[in-house]
Design a protein around this motif. Structure first.
Motif, mmCIF file in Angstrom:
data_model
loop_
_atom_site.group_PDB
_atom_site.id
_atom_site.type_symbol
_atom_site.label_atom_id
_atom_site.label_comp_id
_atom_site.label_asym_id
_atom_site.label_seq_id
_atom_site.Cartn_x
_atom_site.Cartn_y
_atom_site.Cartn_z
ATOM 1 N N TYR A 1 -26.053 24.760 -15.252
ATOM 2 C CA TYR A 1 -25.096 25.795 -15.628
ATOM 3 C C TYR A 1 -25.827 27.003 -16.226
ATOM 4 N N LEU B 1 -19.611 24.991 -24.599
ATOM 5 C CA LEU B 1 -19.971 23.997 -23.599
ATOM 6 C C LEU B 1 -20.059 22.645 -24.293
ATOM 7 N N ALA C 1 -12.401 29.540 -24.545
ATOM 8 C CA ALA C 1 -12.620 28.742 -23.335
ATOM 9 C C ALA C 1 -13.606 27.620 -23.616
ATOM 10 N N ILE C 2 -13.429 26.509 -22.904
ATOM 11 C CA ILE C 2 -14.289 25.341 -23.048
ATOM 12 C C ILE C 2 -14.686 24.881 -21.659
ATOM 13 N N ILE C 3 -15.975 24.724 -21.455
ATOM 14 C CA ILE C 3 -16.449 24.149 -20.204
ATOM 15 C C ILE C 3 -17.170 22.847 -20.534
ATOM 16 N N THR C 4 -17.318 21.984 -19.534
ATOM 17 C CA THR C 4 -17.922 20.687 -19.793
ATOM 18 C C THR C 4 -19.016 20.380 -18.780
ATOM 19 N N ALA C 5 -19.916 19.502 -19.186
ATOM 20 C CA ALA C 5 -20.949 18.962 -18.308
ATOM 21 C C ALA C 5 -21.090 17.477 -18.635
ATOM 22 N N GLU D 1 -26.625 18.743 -15.682
ATOM 23 C CA GLU D 1 -25.521 19.650 -15.336
ATOM 24 C C GLU D 1 -25.510 20.857 -16.258
ATOM 25 N N LEU E 1 -16.729 31.118 -25.795
ATOM 26 C CA LEU E 1 -16.996 30.032 -24.859
ATOM 27 C C LEU E 1 -17.842 28.946 -25.507
ATOM 28 N N LYS F 1 -21.531 35.424 -19.255
ATOM 29 C CA LYS F 1 -20.626 34.673 -20.125
ATOM 30 C C LYS F 1 -21.341 33.399 -20.582
ATOM 31 N N PRO G 1 -22.295 30.484 -23.166
ATOM 32 C CA PRO G 1 -21.646 29.805 -24.297
ATOM 33 C C PRO G 1 -22.338 30.156 -25.614
ATOM 34 N N LYS H 1 -11.939 19.036 -25.880
ATOM 35 C CA LYS H 1 -11.111 20.147 -25.387
ATOM 36 C C LYS H 1 -9.819 20.248 -26.188
#
Length: 132
Positions: free
Chosen positions: A43, A6, A30-34, A39, A4, A54, A56, A19
């Protein structure tokens, strides 16, 4: 391959490019964003207060953002409250100010300071650096 990542940036095009490049290079599952540092901190707070671990392994962090910029994120993330978090940070910025580069070295979680945009070469370089 990381589990993961971020990406923290206020520019939606930069986030989309991150991404796309990360996915195409199979750099992370997996890639998450803020959109800003606040933010991102929220998270991490939600992770620390839940059973979901989980976390990053890597954060790509822009410096110049509204609400909470990258420096404020790093100041907050560098407090004892987050000491158990082992996430590494790569500053990914368009700034060319040597003082910014030098300042980033004062944060123990920052492993590098790289210029935008993200690229395959950059990911290959980081992959080698993270496996050492």
């Amino acid at each position: 391959m990381l589990d993961l990542i971020l990406c923290v940036d206020d520019d939606p095009i930069t986030l989309m490019l991150c991404k796309k490049v990360i996915t195409k290079a199979s750099f992370s599952n997996a890639i998450i964003t803020a959109k800003n540092g606040e933010e991102a901190i929220q998270y991490f707070d939600s992770l620390l207060n839940s059973e979901n671990n989980k976390i990053p392994q890597l954060v790509f962090l822009d410096l110049n953002m509204p609400v909470m910029d990258g420096w404020d994120f790093l100041d907050t993330f560098n407090t004892p409250e987050y000491s158990q978090v082992t996430t590494k940070v790569v500053v990914l910025s368009s700034t060319i100010d040597p003082a910014d580069h030098q300042k980033s070295k004062s944060y123990p979680m920052v492993i590098d300071f790289l210029s935008k945009p993200i690229s395959n070469e950059m990911l290959n370089y980081l992959q080698e650096k993270l496996t050492k």
